[in-house]
Design a protein around this motif. Sequence first.
Motif, mmCIF file in Angstrom:
data_model
loop_
_atom_site.group_PDB
_atom_site.id
_atom_site.type_symbol
_atom_site.label_atom_id
_atom_site.label_comp_id
_atom_site.label_asym_id
_atom_site.label_seq_id
_atom_site.Cartn_x
_atom_site.Cartn_y
_atom_site.Cartn_z
ATOM 1 N N ARG A 147 -14.433 -33.955 12.729
ATOM 2 C CA ARG A 147 -13.270 -34.780 12.479
ATOM 3 C C ARG A 147 -12.326 -34.375 11.267
ATOM 4 O O ARG A 147 -11.118 -34.645 11.361
ATOM 5 N N ALA A 150 -8.500 -29.690 11.324
ATOM 6 C CA ALA A 150 -7.299 -30.059 11.740
ATOM 7 C C ALA A 150 -7.307 -29.621 13.396
ATOM 8 O O ALA A 150 -7.810 -28.497 13.464
ATOM 9 N N ALA A 151 -6.802 -30.300 14.256
ATOM 10 C CA ALA A 151 -6.711 -29.924 15.670
ATOM 11 C C ALA A 151 -5.944 -28.646 15.804
ATOM 12 O O ALA A 151 -6.266 -27.520 16.487
ATOM 13 N N LEU A 152 -4.724 -28.486 15.038
ATOM 14 C CA LEU A 152 -4.054 -27.378 15.154
ATOM 15 C C LEU A 152 -4.552 -26.180 14.753
ATOM 16 O O LEU A 152 -4.299 -24.800 14.845
ATOM 17 N N ILE A 172 -6.837 -28.963 23.685
ATOM 18 C CA ILE A 172 -6.374 -29.354 22.240
ATOM 19 C C ILE A 172 -5.931 -30.852 22.157
ATOM 20 O O ILE A 172 -6.022 -31.329 21.209
ATOM 21 N N TYR A 175 -9.238 -33.010 22.209
ATOM 22 C CA TYR A 175 -9.731 -32.738 20.808
ATOM 23 C C TYR A 175 -9.171 -33.585 19.706
ATOM 24 O O TYR A 175 -9.728 -34.277 18.975
ATOM 25 N N ALA A 176 -7.722 -33.692 19.666
ATOM 26 C CA ALA A 176 -6.933 -34.358 18.626
ATOM 27 C C ALA A 176 -6.880 -35.935 18.937
ATOM 28 O O ALA A 176 -7.240 -36.635 17.979
ATOM 29 N N ALA A 233 -1.064 -38.980 18.473
ATOM 30 C CA ALA A 233 -1.627 -37.513 18.115
ATOM 31 C C ALA A 233 -1.661 -36.692 19.346
ATOM 32 O O ALA A 233 -1.242 -35.253 19.243
ATOM 33 N N SER A 234 -1.819 -37.352 20.386
ATOM 34 C CA SER A 234 -1.631 -36.341 21.578
ATOM 35 C C SER A 234 -0.124 -35.794 21.920
ATOM 36 O O SER A 234 -0.406 -34.737 22.209
ATOM 37 N N VAL A 237 0.386 -33.006 18.786
ATOM 38 C CA VAL A 237 -0.509 -31.866 18.827
ATOM 39 C C VAL A 237 0.015 -31.007 20.330
ATOM 40 O O VAL A 237 0.217 -29.921 20.276
#
Length: 302
Positions: A147, A150-152, A172, A175-176, A233-234, A237
């Motif tokens: 967690r 970072a997703a990016l 991705i 995940y975010a 966030a979705s 990202v």
Amino acid sequence: MTTTLAQQTAASAAPKPAPAVGHSSPVETGRRSTTATLAFVRTAAARAGSGLWKAAGIIAFLALWELGPTYLASPSTRVFLPPLHVVLAAWGKLFESGTIQANLAASLTRSVSGFGAALVAGVTLGLLIAWYQRLNSVLNPLLELFRNTAALALLPVFTLLLGIGEESKISIVAYAAFFPVLLNTIAGVKTVDPLLIRAAKSLGLSSLSLFRKVILPSAVPTIFTGIRMAGTASILVLIAAEMVGAKAGLGYLIVNAQSSFLIPDMYAGILTVSLLGLAVNFLLVALERHFSRWRTAVGSGS
């Protein structure tokens, strides 16, 4: 003659019959109608005033966007920051050609797919972790590790493993959005009032009934906080992922317009992303109110 005059005097002095119960005079009816109209006007005016105050910041920003580049910026700056009416005109042309709709549909498909997967996995795993302490002890260190990544930062990994197609972008996004839902679900279950749990157990509720009727409803507001964070966030990202190796989507539209020096089109894409995020947040807030109606009912009855 005297008898006739006496009868007329007695008739005039006799009390007039009262109006029937349930019927109002025209004057009273008019007063009630006027009062109801004034109350409606006052309520509408109060709501309109409140709406104007809430929208004051947005109106000021749009006015600055329209007037600033025209009267305050230099001509060279105006090329990179066109006025609002130029951006709206470009958005209208993109809408007429179907470009906005096609890219918006591509982004929505990816975002909804990833968000849906994250929602199911996050809520399910969060409930299990919060309910079973051993599972929490085993998975908590691993969850803390991922967690905080970072997703990016993992976008190249997803791209290398899954390619530049739809799988990597949906993954991705999932995940975010997964961790906000997961962590808020765990927090929502763990912060349920212990008195409610004891009272439910004293009434003889089974573990399944206790979970379904007490714990889950009490955790709904906290869970929806995570869902709203995951929805934001979705989108963010996904837009970043679509700027790398995509052939459709709002992120692709923005970066393609920027590389082609179509600056108004670029701002039109950014404006579409903002409106999409606002619509998603509004939808999630409406869903939260729907599933939390019991809290409002309890509060109004106290």
